[in-house]
Design a protein around this motif. Structure first.
Motif, PDB file in Angstrom:
ATOM      1  N   MET A  37       2.521   5.317 -15.782  1.00 31.10           N
ATOM      2  CA  MET A  37       2.769   4.855 -14.429  1.00 31.10           C
ATOM      3  C   MET A  37       4.144   4.086 -14.189  1.00 31.10           C
ATOM      4  O   MET A  37       4.379   4.091 -13.277  1.00 31.10           O
ATOM      5  CB  MET A  37       1.505   3.956 -14.027  1.00 31.10           C
ATOM      6  CG  MET A  37       1.364   2.725 -14.708  1.00 31.10           C
ATOM      7  SD  MET A  37      -0.086   1.541 -14.362  1.00 31.10           S
ATOM      8  CE  MET A  37      -0.193   1.575 -12.500  1.00 31.10           C
ATOM      9  N   LEU A  38       4.750   3.639 -15.526  1.00 28.40           N
ATOM     10  CA  LEU A  38       5.970   2.797 -15.262  1.00 28.40           C
ATOM     11  C   LEU A  38       6.950   3.862 -15.088  1.00 28.40           C
ATOM     12  O   LEU A  38       8.075   3.483 -15.124  1.00 28.40           O
ATOM     13  CB  LEU A  38       5.861   2.030 -16.516  1.00 28.40           C
ATOM     14  CG  LEU A  38       5.147   1.051 -16.643  1.00 28.40           C
ATOM     15  CD1 LEU A  38       5.312   0.169 -18.003  1.00 28.40           C
ATOM     16  CD2 LEU A  38       4.821  -0.016 -15.539  1.00 28.40           C
ATOM     17  N   GLY A  39       6.673   5.039 -15.016  1.00 30.03           N
ATOM     18  CA  GLY A  39       8.002   6.059 -14.958  1.00 30.03           C
ATOM     19  C   GLY A  39       8.984   6.027 -15.936  1.00 30.03           C
ATOM     20  O   GLY A  39       8.744   5.716 -17.126  1.00 30.03           O
ATOM     21  N   LYS A  73       2.249  -6.051 -24.396  1.00 26.72           N
ATOM     22  CA  LYS A  73       3.288  -6.765 -24.045  1.00 26.72           C
ATOM     23  C   LYS A  73       3.730  -6.208 -22.672  1.00 26.72           C
ATOM     24  O   LYS A  73       4.454  -6.900 -22.015  1.00 26.72           O
ATOM     25  CB  LYS A  73       4.572  -6.523 -25.165  1.00 26.72           C
ATOM     26  CG  LYS A  73       4.369  -7.466 -26.123  1.00 26.72           C
ATOM     27  CD  LYS A  73       5.524  -7.356 -27.208  1.00 26.72           C
ATOM     28  CE  LYS A  73       5.741  -6.374 -28.188  1.00 26.72           C
ATOM     29  NZ  LYS A  73       6.731  -6.629 -28.921  1.00 26.72           N
ATOM     30  N   ARG A  74       3.463  -4.983 -22.352  1.00 23.57           N
ATOM     31  CA  ARG A  74       4.142  -4.394 -21.176  1.00 23.57           C
ATOM     32  C   ARG A  74       3.024  -4.613 -20.177  1.00 23.57           C
ATOM     33  O   ARG A  74       3.145  -4.025 -19.059  1.00 23.57           O
ATOM     34  CB  ARG A  74       4.169  -2.682 -21.422  1.00 23.57           C
ATOM     35  CG  ARG A  74       5.165  -2.307 -22.412  1.00 23.57           C
ATOM     36  CD  ARG A  74       6.620  -3.022 -22.146  1.00 23.57           C
ATOM     37  NE  ARG A  74       7.016  -2.387 -20.627  1.00 23.57           N
ATOM     38  CZ  ARG A  74       7.774  -1.416 -20.495  1.00 23.57           C
ATOM     39  NH1 ARG A  74       7.861  -0.586 -21.301  1.00 23.57           N
ATOM     40  NH2 ARG A  74       8.066  -1.294 -19.185  1.00 23.57           N
ATOM     41  N   TRP A  75       1.645  -5.123 -20.213  1.00 16.26           N
ATOM     42  CA  TRP A  75       0.647  -5.310 -19.451  1.00 16.26           C
ATOM     43  C   TRP A  75       0.950  -5.893 -18.055  1.00 16.26           C
ATOM     44  O   TRP A  75       0.610  -5.461 -17.076  1.00 16.26           O
ATOM     45  CB  TRP A  75      -0.649  -6.105 -19.878  1.00 16.26           C
ATOM     46  CG  TRP A  75      -1.761  -5.611 -19.243  1.00 16.26           C
ATOM     47  CD1 TRP A  75      -2.656  -6.232 -18.147  1.00 16.26           C
ATOM     48  CD2 TRP A  75      -2.370  -4.209 -19.369  1.00 16.26           C
ATOM     49  NE1 TRP A  75      -3.311  -5.569 -17.919  1.00 16.26           N
ATOM     50  CE2 TRP A  75      -3.383  -4.411 -18.605  1.00 16.26           C
ATOM     51  CE3 TRP A  75      -2.126  -2.983 -20.098  1.00 16.26           C
ATOM     52  CZ2 TRP A  75      -4.265  -3.210 -18.215  1.00 16.26           C
ATOM     53  CZ3 TRP A  75      -3.305  -2.036 -19.955  1.00 16.26           C
ATOM     54  CH2 TRP A  75      -4.352  -2.018 -18.972  1.00 16.26           C
ATOM     55  N   PRO A  76       1.997  -7.007 -18.068  1.00 23.75           N
ATOM     56  CA  PRO A  76       2.516  -7.459 -16.855  1.00 23.75           C
ATOM     57  C   PRO A  76       3.106  -6.382 -16.116  1.00 23.75           C
ATOM     58  O   PRO A  76       3.004  -6.486 -14.596  1.00 23.75           O
ATOM     59  CB  PRO A  76       3.392  -8.470 -17.273  1.00 23.75           C
ATOM     60  CG  PRO A  76       2.889  -9.063 -18.425  1.00 23.75           C
ATOM     61  CD  PRO A  76       2.320  -7.827 -19.098  1.00 23.75           C
ATOM     62  N   ASP A  77       3.887  -5.592 -16.465  1.00 23.18           N
ATOM     63  CA  ASP A  77       4.694  -4.590 -15.836  1.00 23.18           C
ATOM     64  C   ASP A  77       3.718  -3.329 -15.179  1.00 23.18           C
ATOM     65  O   ASP A  77       3.737  -3.216 -14.094  1.00 23.18           O
ATOM     66  CB  ASP A  77       5.345  -3.787 -16.885  1.00 23.18           C
ATOM     67  CG  ASP A  77       6.595  -4.618 -17.335  1.00 23.18           C
ATOM     68  OD1 ASP A  77       7.177  -5.545 -16.614  1.00 23.18           O
ATOM     69  OD2 ASP A  77       6.990  -4.221 -18.450  1.00 23.18           O
ATOM     70  N   ILE A  78       2.697  -3.160 -16.076  1.00 23.54           N
ATOM     71  CA  ILE A  78       1.436  -2.132 -15.570  1.00 23.54           C
ATOM     72  C   ILE A  78       0.830  -2.856 -14.407  1.00 23.54           C
ATOM     73  O   ILE A  78       0.608  -2.153 -13.223  1.00 23.54           O
ATOM     74  CB  ILE A  78       0.568  -1.788 -16.601  1.00 23.54           C
ATOM     75  CG1 ILE A  78       1.452  -1.224 -17.752  1.00 23.54           C
ATOM     76  CG2 ILE A  78      -0.508  -1.089 -16.130  1.00 23.54           C
ATOM     77  CD1 ILE A  78       0.564  -0.996 -19.006  1.00 23.54           C
ATOM     78  N   ALA A  79       0.578  -4.249 -14.342  1.00 25.53           N
ATOM     79  CA  ALA A  79      -0.380  -4.893 -13.449  1.00 25.53           C
ATOM     80  C   ALA A  79       0.533  -5.113 -12.282  1.00 25.53           C
ATOM     81  O   ALA A  79       0.106  -4.714 -11.093  1.00 25.53           O
ATOM     82  CB  ALA A  79      -0.857  -6.216 -14.113  1.00 25.53           C
TER      83      ALA A  79
END
Length: 91
Positions: A37-39, A73-79
């Motif tokens: 989903m982060l493209g 570590k990338r969870w904030p971006d996903i959220a």
């Protein structure tokens, strides 16, 4: 490393779903990549097909033994993406 952070599902008919020289290290925990989903900001090895669909065939990011640590570590971006895409319903 938590024992729940690595799953090697050799019984899956698609195993391994990506080419790898080390199937014993192939992590199936994220069968669907939460980074998709982060493209183009996912950090993986991807291309876009002519029809605009993201092609992750050559990406091993979610399938490594350390995938959980990277994805957490990338969870904030996903959220943040999920928050922007959230729809509200009125009762």
């Amino acid at each position: 490393m938590n024992s729940d952070s690595f799953i090697n599902n050799t019984d899956c008919k698609y195993f391994p779903c990506h080419k790898t020289a080390h199937p014993e290290d192939f992590n199936c925990l994220f069968c669907y990549c939460p980074l998709y989903m982060l493209g183009d900001k996912c950090g993986g090895n991807f291309t876009y097909m002519e029809n605009g669909v993201k092609n992750c065939t050559d990406c091993m990011v979610p399938h490594t033994r350390n995938a959980v640590q990277y994805i957490l570590k990338r969870w904030p971006d996903i959220a943040e993406v999920a928050k922007r895409n959230r729809t509200t319903t009125e009762s």
